[in-house]
Structure formats: C-alpha cells, structure tokens
Design a protein around this motif. Structure first.
Motif, mmCIF file in Angstrom:
data_model
loop_
_atom_site.group_PDB
_atom_site.id
_atom_site.type_symbol
_atom_site.label_atom_id
_atom_site.label_comp_id
_atom_site.label_asym_id
_atom_site.label_seq_id
_atom_site.Cartn_x
_atom_site.Cartn_y
_atom_site.Cartn_z
ATOM 1 N N GLY A 1 0.795 -1.220 0.000
ATOM 2 C CA GLY A 1 0.000 0.000 0.000
ATOM 3 C C GLY A 1 0.827 1.269 0.000
ATOM 4 O O GLY A 1 0.279 2.365 -0.030
ATOM 5 N N THR A 2 2.158 1.147 0.038
ATOM 6 C CA THR A 2 3.010 2.340 -0.017
ATOM 7 C C THR A 2 3.624 2.500 -1.403
ATOM 8 O O THR A 2 3.595 1.577 -2.216
ATOM 9 N N ALA A 3 4.196 3.689 -1.640
ATOM 10 C CA ALA A 3 4.890 3.941 -2.900
ATOM 11 C C ALA A 3 5.977 2.890 -3.127
ATOM 12 O O ALA A 3 6.157 2.391 -4.238
ATOM 13 N N GLY A 4 6.712 2.533 -2.043
ATOM 14 C CA GLY A 4 7.788 1.559 -2.152
ATOM 15 C C GLY A 4 7.331 0.224 -2.718
ATOM 16 O O GLY A 4 8.048 -0.420 -3.477
ATOM 17 N N SER B 1 7.984 14.566 -6.623
ATOM 18 C CA SER B 1 8.396 13.217 -6.232
ATOM 19 C C SER B 1 7.535 12.715 -5.079
ATOM 20 O O SER B 1 6.813 13.474 -4.449
ATOM 21 N N ALA B 2 7.645 11.405 -4.825
ATOM 22 C CA ALA B 2 6.917 10.808 -3.715
ATOM 23 C C ALA B 2 7.929 10.220 -2.741
ATOM 24 O O ALA B 2 9.059 9.909 -3.116
ATOM 25 N N ARG B 3 7.522 10.094 -1.489
ATOM 26 C CA ARG B 3 8.349 9.421 -0.492
ATOM 27 C C ARG B 3 8.062 7.929 -0.545
ATOM 28 O O ARG B 3 6.944 7.529 -0.830
ATOM 29 N N VAL C 1 6.514 8.907 -11.559
ATOM 30 C CA VAL C 1 6.934 9.741 -10.431
ATOM 31 C C VAL C 1 8.168 9.107 -9.812
ATOM 32 O O VAL C 1 8.151 7.911 -9.504
ATOM 33 N N PRO C 2 9.242 9.884 -9.591
ATOM 34 C CA PRO C 2 10.387 9.331 -8.871
ATOM 35 C C PRO C 2 10.053 9.181 -7.385
ATOM 36 O O PRO C 2 9.291 9.975 -6.825
ATOM 37 N N VAL C 3 10.606 8.140 -6.766
ATOM 38 C CA VAL C 3 10.366 7.887 -5.348
ATOM 39 C C VAL C 3 11.691 8.058 -4.601
ATOM 40 O O VAL C 3 12.717 7.524 -5.035
#
Lengths: 456, 456
Positions: free
Chosen positions: B138-141, B214-216, B236-238
């Motif tokens: 559920g996270t960007a990672g 960007s996203a975290r 989007v870069p993370v």
C-alpha cells in the motif's frame, strides 16, 4: 505540508506579488506548475469572486503557459474567461493549446463567436478544429488529440528519428510513432524506444507492430480508458470507419476518463444523476434536479411497503410489539442486498465479472448470504425473546434469514437483469435495491408472523 | 465482437493447437498479447480447473514472454504456479520480470523457498529484490520499480542519449530521465523529448527541471496515483528519507492503483471490508467475513429505531394507520442522506472537496435538501389525505420535510466529522447513514404525530 496548505501558501504569495510589483510576480510565477496555477485561479474566481485578479494573473503568463494553465481549468470557467477575451487573444491562446483542449473550449462558445473565430483561422487549422469539435461528447473522438507523430510507410529508422525531432515541439506524445499506409490508413506502430536501439538503416516497416490495438472514433470513452489500462498503453490510436487514423487518446486523458466514470458510477449507485461538474461547483438547481427524480420515484415505490403493512394491519394491531423489529429487519435485508448489488456492479464495471459468471456467482451468493442471514438471526433472536417471548423470537429469526437471503439474491441478480435489458447495471442503486427489499421484507415478516402467531 | 467473445475464441484456438501439434501452437501464441494470454490462462485454471494445460502453454512461451504474461496474472495464481516450479525455472523467470512484479511474486513464496532462491542469486540482484520486497503493502515503495534511467549530474546531451540507448532494453520507461547528484540524491529530471531536440553538446544540468515532483517511499499508494493524475506524469520518482532516489512509479501502475482504490471506496460505501481479490475469485469465507461485521453492528444500531418505536407504542396503537407511512418516511430520509454522503465522500476522494469547503457546502445542502424535502412532502401529502385524512397528511408532510432535511445534513456532515477524527470519510457508508437516519426518523415522525394528533 499537505497539497491544500501548499496551495493556500502559494496563493497568498502570488496575490502579494501582484499587489506589490510586477517584477516580483515574474519571480514567483515561473516556479509554479500549470495544474497548481489553475487551481489557485479557480479558487480566486470562486471563493473570492475576483475575476479581475484572474485576468491580471493570466496576463503575466506567456501565451504558451497560459494555454497550458487553461487546459487544467474547469470547463465552465474556461468558457467564461474566453467570452471576456478579444478575438485576437483567444486566437493566440488557441494556437498554443493542444488540439483536444482547444476543441473542447471551442464548443463552449456561442454560435456567432465560433463562426467569427473560424473565419480568422488558417484553412488547415480550421478544418482540424471543426472536425475535432464535431465528435459527440463521451466518445473517443471527443477526447482524442490530433497532435501525434505519424510517418509514411517505407521510412528508415534514421528518417523516422528525424521526423520525431521535427514534430517533437507540437506532438502530445512523441513516444509512440504511428505508420500510415495509403489514404492515411493505420499500418502499424512502434515506440521511440524501439527506434532508438534499432540500426539507423533498418526499415520501420520491418520493426513495427502490425496488429495495433486501436479504438473507433465513436467508441464510448470508458472503453478507450479500459484499453489503456488493460494493455498498459501510453496512447491508443483512434481510427474512423474507413480505417483511417484520426487521432490518439493519451494515457493521462484515459486516466481522467476512468476517474470521471468511477465518480459517475458512485453517484448512480446512490441514485444521483450525472453531474456536469464537481459537487462543490455544480449549480444548485442542477444538483436538485439530479437528486429529486429518483427520490420521488422511490417515494411511490415505497408505497408497496405501505400496502404490505395495510394488508397485515390486523396482525399488527394484535401484536404492536412486532413493529419494534420492522426497521431492523427491512434495514438488514436492505444492507445485505445493497452489498451484493455493489459487488456485482463494480465487478462488472472493472471487467472482473462477466454475464457468463452469473451461475457461479449465484451459487456463491446463496452460500454467503445464507451464512450472513443465520449469523444475523442469532444476533437478533435474544432480543426477540426479551421483547416478546419465544414465539416472537422465532418469527424474527426466521424472517431475518429469509429477508437477508432474498435481499442478497435480489441485489445480486438485479445488475445482471438490467444488463440483459440493455440498461446500465449501475442503475441497480442502493436506494432502489433497498426500497424493493423493504416492500418484500414487510410481506415476508408479517406473513411469517401471521402464520406462526395465529397457529400458536 | 466483444472482448469476452474474442477471448473465448482465442482460448479455443489455443487449446486446439495444443492438442494437435506444437508447431500450430507456435503459430498462434506469438499473435496473442500478454494481457490476453494471462486472462485465458486464468480462465483455464479456474473455470476448467486444468493446471497441467496452463503449464503446457507456459512452456511454449519464451522466458521473456512468460515473464510478461506472469505480470498480468492475479497474484494468488502467480503464487501457486511459482510454487510448482523448480528453483531454476523460477530464477530464470525472475531475471526477466520487472523488478516491482518480481518483488510482489517473491513476497508470495514461503520463507524457506525465499531463502533458497536468494542464496542462488547474484549479490546486486539479491540486494535489489530484498529491498523492494521489504516495503509495506500500500506504499509507494511496494509499487515502485527500480528499472529506470538514471544518469550522473554533469553529462552532455549526447552522453545522456547514449546512456538511454544502453539502458533501453531493461528500463520500465526510458522517456523520463533522472539526474542524480552525489550519494544518489535526485537533482533533476528531463524527458527524452527534451534530450532529442537539444544540442548534443549542451549540458543536461542546464536543461533539467530541478523542482521535481516526487513521492516518499512510505507515501500511501493512492497519493502517488493522485500525483500522476494531477500533473499528467509518465512516472513519479520515489525518494527515501535521505532524499536518495530509490525507484519510480509508472503511469500504468498508478492507473491500476486508482482503479483499486475506487473499488475499495465503492465497497466501503456499502459497508464491505477490503477484499484481497475480485469478487468472483475471493474465497467465500473471506467474503462472508468482510460483509458480516458491519451487518451485525448495524443490527444493533437498528435497535435504536426499535427503542423509538417502543417509546411511542401508545401513539401507534391508537393510530395503526401511521405504520403505513413508516418505511416510506425513513426510507426517503435514508435515500436523501445516502446521496448527500456519497457526494461528499467521492468529492473528498477526488480532491474536489476539501475540509475548508465545509461551510459553503453546508449552506448549499440546506437549500437543496430543503427543496427536496418540500417536493417529496408534496408527493406524499395526497396519499396521507387518502389513508388517514388531513391531520395524518399534515403529520406525514411535516415529517417528510424534517426527516429529509435532517438526513441530508447528517449525511453531508458525517464524512467531514470522520475525516476530522482521522478516519476514512468513506466509512460514512450508505448503510451506516441509513441506519442513523432510520432511528432519528422514527423519533421525528412519531413526535410530530403525537404532538399534532393528540392536540387535534
């Protein structure tokens, strides 16, 4: 800092810069993104009702950037701003806008204005605009752009790369290249990535994919969005009835359509008609109209519940305690039914559930709803004993199982039935399902009550 | 021909080819798209319950294509197939899969298997896999890929283009290039389009955008999807907590997330918990569990309606005709309230409605709901006259206006209240709103009835 807070801060910086000095503004503006400027302008126009400031800010943007910002504004605001502009300013804006957004804006203007503008355009530009503006709303044609990279069949890789470089400033995307055969028929497609790693002398026709995924110009926009999502595409080419390529729908527009369609289904699921704009912006009269139709229809549908109650008036008069359980029983049936309907409607919308799955799903729902009914009957039975003794408890428990089972099956089958009739399955909204189950629930409950309580 | 029909046809062609001759299969397979092969395999595994055929078909695909098809299969099926594979086959598959899909599949395997596989991998590959597999779902990672084009700061355009060509076969997208400063910190980004039209000797650092969206790595996935949609991004870069770039989320994965989140909100809106899979595939026990919790809670909440009725038992016993209008009145209030709640919940999910809009929206809802209530009162009044005379008609009409107004305001405010409390506004589901309005509706109706009918 949340997005909203950041925007509020940017807005006040902008307004301060505008009041103090034009030079300040030219420092601040370039740092903001088009989408954010658009949101700030929207806020100034609506919350502050300050159109002069909107125009003052727009004047400080280069035409190119102004066109970019315009594309992010809600359409009613685009229309209002365009009407207040001179023909010259509007034509300059048109020139910089992407062809799909230009056509949308053009369609918002009144007849006379449109004629006047068309007369002042170059022939090719005029034809392109007239064509794009002519497609029916909600179709692939209405959301496609004509700014794509097309090359004739027969080119080498290095020739194609040269063409990409030339077209780059104007095309919406240069990353997918379309190869056209005679009369503009779509012959194949290849990606810029393929071009970049290929031998410069190789022929594009040998590299391209010939079996292209494409949409028809009159395909519904949600079908196009689903193609993009299903095959992970950057863009879908759009062809007319003669197989000629007429445009592309890009991934970002497809994502907007998918969001729009999901919102529409959400609203339909609660018996709200299609809104032309966000709930915070749509006119009050329109909001009233989109909500009232189903509400009044459902008032009359609810009379069936009343009729059921009238029919069983004797049973009720003899045992007023039964009324205690009425909202609980019909409410529970309605909730379970609305769950079942929602699962089907959403499953059908995402393509997870097809009409052929009906049989399997019916069997599954029978098992799940039966278990749900039994659980809820067990939960309610003790209260039945407390309020009216064992006989009432038995009536309530039996009614609960029957109503939940019946409600769930009705909720599950209704979307399929509507689909069969050629209706949108999303019409099987929670209020409709609930109302139908209310009426059936009344009859089921009081029938069981009459049978058991008179036999005791 | 619909997509479903086309797939059914392709499936039978495939199965025939498989039975007749391997050469036939090699004619048919290359013409099918990975997404379609995946759907056919899913169908064979589930409808026909024929895993051997699935494996036979997979064996006829090149490893590269097999990896591609695998990415489109539902995760439970990926897991089952992977468990039946030898370590060698699985490692070969891993090598060809994109890094995000590989990490997802890896997480489906059991502990021992994972250890065994890791031991047989090259160090860098192992580190990459372990890192990607470690991010919380559920996270960007968890949805990002590490296959992107990154170049060090200081390169010229022609050097950068060379690097793009080298990376092209492995990167998920080559169309957005990321420039890294010391220690892998993200310094800027530029598009391949920019690179292609730039002077070969120009410095990338002069061309790139430095203020990168960007996203975290621990941002919720729906926030990342919203960034992609809002700014029309390809990817989007993370970045991690030290500002180091760790991956990208591409537009197609963002679109999948947006669809997933919309489905979740749909289900929540009808008090259904989060399903791990489509409704046609999720295990029955899980479906039961996700539906029963709220249903049973609502049974008890419904007791408040019962309590209201018990309190007014005398009024009811004196005028049993009043029960006739009960489902209609509380049903109408519930419908109007569910509409209002849905408009707010969806508006908040798409970003159209913010907490600061609460005041304005309350004013709007007051006007719209008031008009809705009056319209519905007018619709129901004649029936009141018919069933119980003028006094009853007055009671019913007054109750209708009050209940619809109260219900709409409750439905509108509840999502904001939940948001304030740090809950998901979507918890303000139609069943919850309806149940709350049912109980209040009973009290409003019978209070008005008691007041008017006893004073007459």
């Amino acid at each position: 800092m949340s997005l909203n807070e950041a925007l509020t801060e940017q807005k006040s910086t902008l307004l301060e810069a505008l009041q103090s000095d034009a030079a300040d503004l030219d420092d601040v503006l370039p740092e903001l993104r088009a989408a954010d400027i658009a949101e700030i302008l929207e806020d100034i126009a609506e919350e502050d009702d300050d159109t002069p400031t909107v125009f003052a800010l727009l004047d400080h943007l280069s035409v190119e950037r102004r066109a970019n910002v315009f594309g992010y504004l809600p359409s009613d605001m685009q229309g209002e701003l365009a009407e207040a502009m001179s023909d010259e300013t509007l034509l300059a804006l048109f020139e910089e806008m992407s062809s799909d957004e230009r056509a949308d804006l053009f369609n918002l203007l009144d007849e006379d204005r449109r004629e006047g503008l068309l007369r002042r355009m170059a022939k090719q530009e005029r034809e392109d605009l007239k064509r794009l503006a002519s497609y029916e709303e909600g179709t692939a044609g209405a959301i496609m752009t004509s700014d794509y990279v097309a090359i004739p069949s027969g080119m080498t890789v290095s020739q194609a790369l040269m063409r990409v470089r030339q077209t780059a400033p104007d095309a919406e995307t240069v990353y997918q290249i379309y190869v056209l055969a005679e009369e503009g028929r779509l012959a194949g497609t290849l990606s810029l990535r393929q071009l970049m790693v290929a031998r410069p002398g190789a022929l594009v026709d040998d590299l391209m994919i010939k079996d292209v995924i494409s949409a028809r110009v009159d395909d519904p926009q949600e079908d196009v969005a689903r193609l993009v999502a299903r095959y992970d595409l950057l863009a879908v080419p759009v062809i007319d009835s003669d197989e000629r390529m007429v445009g592309i729908v890009t991934h970002d527009d497809a994502m907007d359509v998918a969001e729009e369609e999901a919102t529409e289904d959400f609203h339909k699921g609660m018996s709200i008609g299609q809104l032309e704009d966000g709930v915070s912006r749509v006119p009050l009269w329109s909001l009233y109209r989109k909500r009232v139709i189903w509400l009044v229809l459902l008032v009359f549908a609810n009379l069936f519940s009343g009729a059921g109650i009238a029919y069983f008036e004797e049973t009720i008069a003899a045992q007023v305690a039964l009324v205690f359980f009425l909202p609980l029983l019909i409410g529970s049936g309605g909730n379970a039914g609305a769950q079942a309907a929602t699962l089907m409607v959403r499953g059908m919308a995402t393509g997870d559930v097809g009409v052929k799955d009906w049989g399997t799903l019916l069997g599954r729902e029978l098992l799940v709803a039966g278990s749900l009914g039994l659980t809820m009957a067990l939960a309610v039975a003790p209260i039945g004993v407390m309020r009216g003794g064992e006989a009432v408890a038995m009536v309530v428990a039996m009614s609960m199982v029957t109503i939940v089972l019946f409600g769930s099956l009705l909720g599950m089958c209704l979307p399929f039935l509507l689909n069969r009739l050629g209706w949108d399955p999303a019409t099987a909204s929670a209020p409709l399902v609930t109302t139908l189950i209310d009426a059936s629930g009344v009859v089921i409950y009081f029938s069981i009550a009459t049978a058991i309580l008179t036999s005791v």
